[in-house]
Design a protein around this motif. Structure first.
Motif, PDB file in Angstrom:
ATOM      1  N   ALA A 148      57.014 -24.911  21.391  1.00 32.95           N
ATOM      2  CA  ALA A 148      58.101 -23.938  21.527  1.00 32.95           C
ATOM      3  C   ALA A 148      57.750 -22.624  20.822  1.00 32.95           C
ATOM      4  CB  ALA A 148      59.393 -24.517  20.956  1.00 32.95           C
ATOM      5  N   LEU A 149      57.103 -22.700  19.658  1.00 30.47           N
ATOM      6  CA  LEU A 149      56.706 -21.481  18.948  1.00 30.47           C
ATOM      7  C   LEU A 149      55.697 -20.670  19.769  1.00 30.47           C
ATOM      8  CD1 LEU A 149      56.256 -22.818  15.300  1.00 30.47           C
ATOM      9  CD2 LEU A 149      58.027 -21.274  16.107  1.00 30.47           C
ATOM     10  N   ILE A 150      54.747 -21.366  20.400  1.00 33.40           N
ATOM     11  CA  ILE A 150      53.757 -20.674  21.228  1.00 33.40           C
ATOM     12  C   ILE A 150      54.431 -20.048  22.445  1.00 33.40           C
ATOM     13  CG2 ILE A 150      51.725 -21.030  22.698  1.00 33.40           C
ATOM     14  CD1 ILE A 150      50.877 -23.225  20.688  1.00 33.40           C
ATOM     15  N   HIS A 151      55.324 -20.799  23.087  1.00 31.68           N
ATOM     16  CA  HIS A 151      56.013 -20.292  24.285  1.00 31.68           C
ATOM     17  C   HIS A 151      56.888 -19.083  23.956  1.00 31.68           C
ATOM     18  CE1 HIS A 151      58.115 -20.281  28.107  1.00 31.68           C
ATOM     19  NE2 HIS A 151      59.267 -20.373  27.452  1.00 31.68           N
ATOM     20  N   GLN A 152      57.602 -19.137  22.824  1.00 27.71           N
ATOM     21  CA  GLN A 152      58.499 -18.042  22.469  1.00 27.71           C
ATOM     22  C   GLN A 152      57.758 -16.796  21.996  1.00 27.71           C
ATOM     23  OE1 GLN A 152      61.096 -19.797  19.583  1.00 27.71           O
ATOM     24  NE2 GLN A 152      62.345 -20.825  21.118  1.00 27.71           N
ATOM     25  N   SER A 153      56.530 -16.974  21.501  1.00 32.79           N
ATOM     26  CA  SER A 153      55.802 -15.809  21.000  1.00 32.79           C
ATOM     27  C   SER A 153      55.372 -14.875  22.128  1.00 32.79           C
ATOM     28  CB  SER A 153      54.581 -16.254  20.200  1.00 32.79           C
ATOM     29  OG  SER A 153      53.627 -16.820  21.057  1.00 32.79           O
ATOM     30  N   VAL A 154      55.254 -15.405  23.342  1.00 30.05           N
ATOM     31  CA  VAL A 154      54.836 -14.583  24.482  1.00 30.05           C
ATOM     32  C   VAL A 154      55.987 -14.406  25.471  1.00 30.05           C
ATOM     33  CG1 VAL A 154      52.358 -15.000  24.318  1.00 30.05           C
ATOM     34  CG2 VAL A 154      53.782 -16.637  25.507  1.00 30.05           C
ATOM     35  N   ALA A 155      57.178 -14.203  24.940  1.00 28.43           N
ATOM     36  CA  ALA A 155      58.327 -13.938  25.812  1.00 28.43           C
ATOM     37  C   ALA A 155      58.264 -12.489  26.299  1.00 28.43           C
ATOM     38  CB  ALA A 155      59.626 -14.191  25.065  1.00 28.43           C
ATOM     39  N   VAL A 156      58.626 -12.271  27.557  1.00 25.93           N
ATOM     40  CA  VAL A 156      58.603 -10.921  28.142  1.00 25.93           C
ATOM     41  C   VAL A 156      59.885 -10.205  27.741  1.00 25.93           C
ATOM     42  CG1 VAL A 156      58.505  -9.635  30.286  1.00 25.93           C
ATOM     43  CG2 VAL A 156      57.206 -11.741  30.056  1.00 25.93           C
ATOM     44  N   LYS A 157      59.719  -9.017  27.123  1.00 24.16           N
ATOM     45  CA  LYS A 157      60.873  -8.255  26.641  1.00 24.16           C
ATOM     46  C   LYS A 157      61.111  -7.028  27.525  1.00 24.16           C
ATOM     47  CE  LYS A 157      61.388 -10.278  22.430  1.00 24.16           C
ATOM     48  NZ  LYS A 157      60.744 -11.538  22.536  1.00 24.16           N
ATOM     49  N   ASN A 158      62.359  -6.689  27.725  1.00 25.99           N
ATOM     50  CA  ASN A 158      62.789  -5.464  28.420  1.00 25.99           C
ATOM     51  C   ASN A 158      62.234  -5.342  29.839  1.00 25.99           C
ATOM     52  OD1 ASN A 158      64.104  -4.703  26.030  1.00 25.99           O
ATOM     53  ND2 ASN A 158      62.229  -3.745  25.259  1.00 25.99           N
ATOM     54  N   LYS A 159      61.991  -6.469  30.481  1.00 19.30           N
ATOM     55  CA  LYS A 159      61.541  -6.453  31.869  1.00 19.30           C
ATOM     56  C   LYS A 159      62.269  -7.561  32.630  1.00 19.30           C
ATOM     57  CE  LYS A 159      56.916  -4.560  31.208  1.00 19.30           C
ATOM     58  NZ  LYS A 159      56.958  -4.281  29.779  1.00 19.30           N
ATOM     59  N   ASP A 160      62.210  -7.508  33.926  1.00 16.39           N
ATOM     60  CA  ASP A 160      62.840  -8.517  34.767  1.00 16.39           C
ATOM     61  C   ASP A 160      61.988  -9.790  34.730  1.00 16.39           C
ATOM     62  OD1 ASP A 160      64.252  -9.950  36.580  1.00 16.39           O
ATOM     63  OD2 ASP A 160      63.850  -8.656  38.305  1.00 16.39           O
ATOM     64  N   ILE A 161      62.514 -10.868  34.116  1.00 17.49           N
ATOM     65  CA  ILE A 161      61.711 -12.083  33.944  1.00 17.49           C
ATOM     66  C   ILE A 161      61.509 -12.830  35.263  1.00 17.49           C
ATOM     67  CG2 ILE A 161      62.249 -12.397  31.514  1.00 17.49           C
ATOM     68  CD1 ILE A 161      64.327 -14.477  32.385  1.00 17.49           C
ATOM     69  N   ARG A 162      62.231 -12.445  36.314  1.00 15.53           N
ATOM     70  CA  ARG A 162      61.969 -13.052  37.621  1.00 15.53           C
ATOM     71  C   ARG A 162      60.699 -12.475  38.228  1.00 15.53           C
ATOM     72  NH1 ARG A 162      67.635 -11.547  40.157  1.00 15.53           N
ATOM     73  NH2 ARG A 162      66.997  -9.661  39.061  1.00 15.53           N
ATOM     74  N   GLN A 163      60.383 -11.237  37.869  1.00 12.54           N
ATOM     75  CA  GLN A 163      59.193 -10.575  38.394  1.00 12.54           C
ATOM     76  C   GLN A 163      57.986 -10.777  37.483  1.00 12.54           C
ATOM     77  OE1 GLN A 163      59.556  -8.962  41.335  1.00 12.54           O
ATOM     78  NE2 GLN A 163      57.360  -8.567  41.465  1.00 12.54           N
ATOM     79  N   PHE A 164      58.193 -10.647  36.157  1.00 14.43           N
ATOM     80  CA  PHE A 164      57.107 -10.787  35.190  1.00 14.43           C
ATOM     81  C   PHE A 164      57.095 -12.228  34.675  1.00 14.43           C
ATOM     82  CE2 PHE A 164      57.970  -6.325  35.369  1.00 14.43           C
ATOM     83  CZ  PHE A 164      56.727  -5.726  35.220  1.00 14.43           C
ATOM     84  N   LEU A 165      56.278 -13.057  35.286  1.00 13.62           N
ATOM     85  CA  LEU A 165      56.243 -14.482  34.958  1.00 13.62           C
ATOM     86  C   LEU A 165      55.107 -14.827  34.000  1.00 13.62           C
ATOM     87  CD1 LEU A 165      56.910 -15.825  38.548  1.00 13.62           C
ATOM     88  CD2 LEU A 165      58.527 -15.697  36.677  1.00 13.62           C
ATOM     89  N   ASP A 166      54.520 -13.804  33.359  1.00 13.49           N
ATOM     90  CA  ASP A 166      53.422 -14.062  32.426  1.00 13.49           C
ATOM     91  C   ASP A 166      53.930 -14.852  31.234  1.00 13.49           C
ATOM     92  OD1 ASP A 166      52.610 -12.119  34.199  1.00 13.49           O
ATOM     93  OD2 ASP A 166      51.188 -11.254  32.800  1.00 13.49           O
ATOM     94  N   GLY A 167      53.055 -15.715  30.700  1.00  9.25           N
ATOM     95  CA  GLY A 167      53.436 -16.481  29.514  1.00  9.25           C
ATOM     96  C   GLY A 167      52.577 -17.724  29.385  1.00  9.25           C
ATOM     97  N   ILE A 168      52.922 -18.532  28.391  1.00 10.88           N
ATOM     98  CA  ILE A 168      52.253 -19.814  28.170  1.00 10.88           C
ATOM     99  C   ILE A 168      53.319 -20.889  28.297  1.00 10.88           C
ATOM    100  CG2 ILE A 168      50.884 -21.188  26.566  1.00 10.88           C
ATOM    101  CD1 ILE A 168      49.885 -18.610  25.334  1.00 10.88           C
ATOM    102  N   TYR A 169      53.143 -21.791  29.259  1.00 11.49           N
ATOM    103  CA  TYR A 169      54.164 -22.773  29.598  1.00 11.49           C
ATOM    104  C   TYR A 169      53.648 -24.195  29.392  1.00 11.49           C
ATOM    105  CZ  TYR A 169      56.295 -18.759  31.930  1.00 11.49           C
ATOM    106  OH  TYR A 169      56.841 -17.532  32.201  1.00 11.49           O
TER     107      TYR A 169
END
Length: 195
Positions: A166-187
């Protein structure tokens, strides 16, 4: 309406010892020792051994009891019993979680710190910020060169392994953008696997 007794039993497999004293549970097994304190909960925890008189076979189990409770307080018994089950499974087989890097344009660069006790994340969405996440106690991160864009988290304690994910996933949260479009991250792709 009050329920007189709410009770749950957790069987103890062979080769594992469980000690319960003053709501502190200690589980020893082939992979190590796990301890947990349940002082916050108004329950009774104790280990029992029962012997079958005909076959002389002994069975051991952990009993979790709660006396004189209402319906909403009864759920604590099942919660504590399932945590003890997770501890027993942790010292026998352990837990393994797999996480996958997802990116559209900027590749996420991940480096392991030390002997897998931390992770360093660079170039997330092209940002210059370097994110470092330290693992919780008892958790190690490994990376296989055959599997691209994946990391594996190993440990005995389910809470610590899943919280590190959870710490790894939350550290790469997309801020101030549409999360439906910007799906970058570690899942998390696979969880609760046996080691």
């Amino acid at each position: 309406m009050k329920y007189i007794l709410t009770e749950e039993h957790v069987p103890i497999p062979n080769g594992i010892t469980v000690q319960a004293k003053q709501k502190q549970v200690e589980v020893k097994g082939p992979r190590g020792v796990l301890k947990r304190n349940f002082k916050y909960s108004p329950i009774d925890i104790f280990a029992q051994t029962k012997e079958n008189k005909k076959t002389k076979a002994k069975k051991t189990r952990v009993s979790v009891q709660q006396w004189q409770t209402y319906r909403k307080q009864r759920c604590q018994v099942n919660s504590v019993a399932s945590q003890i089950k997770n501890m027993i499974r942790g010292v026998t087989t352990g837990y393994k979680f797999k996480m996958v890097f997802a990116f559209a344009h900027f590749p996420i660069i991940v480096n392991l710190l030390g002997k897998g006790d931390g992770i360093e994340i660079k170039n997330f969405l092209g940002e210059k910020i370097v994110r470092t996440i330290q693992c919780l106690p008892g958790v190690t991160i490994t990376r296989n060169e055959d599997e691209k864009n994946t990391i594996t988290l190993l440990g005995n304690d389910l809470n610590n392994v899943s919280l590190t994910c959870a710490l790894i996933h939350q550290s790469v949260a997309v801020k101030n953008k549409d999360i439906r479009q910007f799906l970058d991250g570690i899942y998390v792709s696979e969880k609760r696997l046996e080691i």
